[in-house]
Scaffold this motif. Sequence first.
Motif, PDB file in Angstrom:
ATOM      1  N   PHE A  86       0.860  -1.186   0.000  1.00 27.14           N
ATOM      2  CA  PHE A  86       0.000   0.000   0.000  1.00 27.14           C
ATOM      3  C   PHE A  86       0.896   1.236   0.000  1.00 27.14           C
ATOM      4  CE2 PHE A  86      -2.809  -3.197   1.838  1.00 27.14           C
ATOM      5  CZ  PHE A  86      -4.018  -2.917   1.222  1.00 27.14           C
TER       6      PHE A  86
ATOM      7  N   PRO B 286      -0.929   3.444   3.519  1.00 30.41           N
ATOM      8  CA  PRO B 286      -1.787   2.573   4.344  1.00 30.41           C
ATOM      9  C   PRO B 286      -2.703   3.387   5.238  1.00 30.41           C
ATOM     10  CG  PRO B 286       0.494   2.541   5.110  1.00 30.41           C
ATOM     11  CD  PRO B 286       0.501   3.262   3.803  1.00 30.41           C
TER      12      PRO B 286
ATOM     13  N   GLU C 193      -3.358  -2.578   7.278  1.00 25.71           N
ATOM     14  CA  GLU C 193      -2.591  -2.343   6.055  1.00 25.71           C
ATOM     15  C   GLU C 193      -1.123  -2.100   6.362  1.00 25.71           C
ATOM     16  OE1 GLU C 193      -4.469   0.744   3.838  1.00 25.71           O
ATOM     17  OE2 GLU C 193      -6.258  -0.467   3.368  1.00 25.71           O
ATOM     18  N   ARG C 194      -0.860  -1.468   7.517  1.00 23.81           N
ATOM     19  CA  ARG C 194       0.537  -1.266   7.901  1.00 23.81           C
ATOM     20  C   ARG C 194       1.213  -2.600   8.242  1.00 23.81           C
ATOM     21  NH1 ARG C 194      -1.359   3.939   9.432  1.00 23.81           N
ATOM     22  NH2 ARG C 194      -2.395   3.166  11.311  1.00 23.81           N
TER      23      ARG C 194
ATOM     24  N   ASN D 128       1.993  -4.274   4.992  1.00 23.87           N
ATOM     25  CA  ASN D 128       3.185  -3.688   4.378  1.00 23.87           C
ATOM     26  C   ASN D 128       4.463  -4.182   5.051  1.00 23.87           C
ATOM     27  OD1 ASN D 128       1.788  -2.261   2.464  1.00 23.87           O
ATOM     28  ND2 ASN D 128       2.372  -0.232   3.205  1.00 23.87           N
TER      29      ASN D 128
ATOM     30  N   VAL E 192      -5.416  -8.860   3.577  1.00 21.40           N
ATOM     31  CA  VAL E 192      -5.306  -7.976   4.749  1.00 21.40           C
ATOM     32  C   VAL E 192      -6.352  -8.364   5.799  1.00 21.40           C
ATOM     33  CG1 VAL E 192      -5.603  -5.606   5.560  1.00 21.40           C
ATOM     34  CG2 VAL E 192      -4.290  -6.058   3.479  1.00 21.40           C
TER      35      VAL E 192
END
Length: 335
Positions: free
Chosen positions: A233, A236, A241-242, A245, A330
């Motif tokens: 992403f 994010p 999402e972090r 990543n 995710v």
Amino acid sequence: MAACRQMAYRERVPRNFRDRSNPLEELSADDVFARYRFYPDSIMDLLRQLPDISSPTRRNLPIPPLLQLLVSLRFLGTGATHILIGDDIKISRSTAGRCIRRVSALIAELAPHYITFPRGDRAHQVMLEFSRIAGFPKVLGCVDGTHIRIMKPSGPQEADFVNRKQYHSLNVQMVCDPSFKITSISCNWPGATHDNRIFRMSALCHQFEQGDHDGLLLGDSGYQCRPFLMTPFINPSDNSERRYNTALCRTRVLIEQTFGFLKKRFQCLNLLRTRPDVAVMYIKAAVTLHNYGIERGEVLEAQQNVVQQVADVDPRPAGGDGYARRAHIVRTFFT
């Protein structure tokens, strides 16, 4: 006149046949590895895999196949000029060049035996090993491109080889597994070609599109997010999402490390002073030997200290239904 010619013939200096000893018998195993990137047993095993490379001649003693292989390994490992390598075993620059090109081409022909994408039980093992790194599911490989510098080629396509850093190169795309073996390679693209285009045109991409592989590749944001190719992403929006990543980056760093290992061991890849088509052959030979060394358990000690290279890519996302699968990953694994 006849008497003069006969006297000159008698005074002719006899031909001096050079002594070409066996370095494997003169050097310790560690010294052999430092010079040729392999230990003696592996060099002899590699020689047995090559077809007969003896070169009989009436003009002088032929160069033994072992020395031809050692000349080639010395070039691939150090990138030294042909004249320096020839001086090492007392052969001419042109003879060294012929040996290097001939043997490197034969090593490159072994590529299908050593550069193979995981399938079946091996694919399941690779996915398990990747998941242990950061928990990213169903990963079959990490993909990226690296630039191999070459001399300025001649011809109307010269500008195609100028990359974004303004030097001539080949953009070589590779995929690695968790053991840093290279499982796929595309090495015949000019330096100006974008990574995403190389992947779209590759045989591996077509195999994924046809459903031949049940798994994922991990790439950076220079690639288009696709159902079988996950990218990070750019911005994010939440912790899930972090976490995605972070897991992707921790896993994908293996391809950057693989490039470092490869170029450290085979320093000819820092600059290939030859035509693009010959450079492609040397690259394929070096990658084949890279995988061969890993299979033999022979790696450079300095490989633990490779610096990660961060790619300068266009962060703008491209279209594709890969985003739906990324969102599903995710929600399922990183929420």
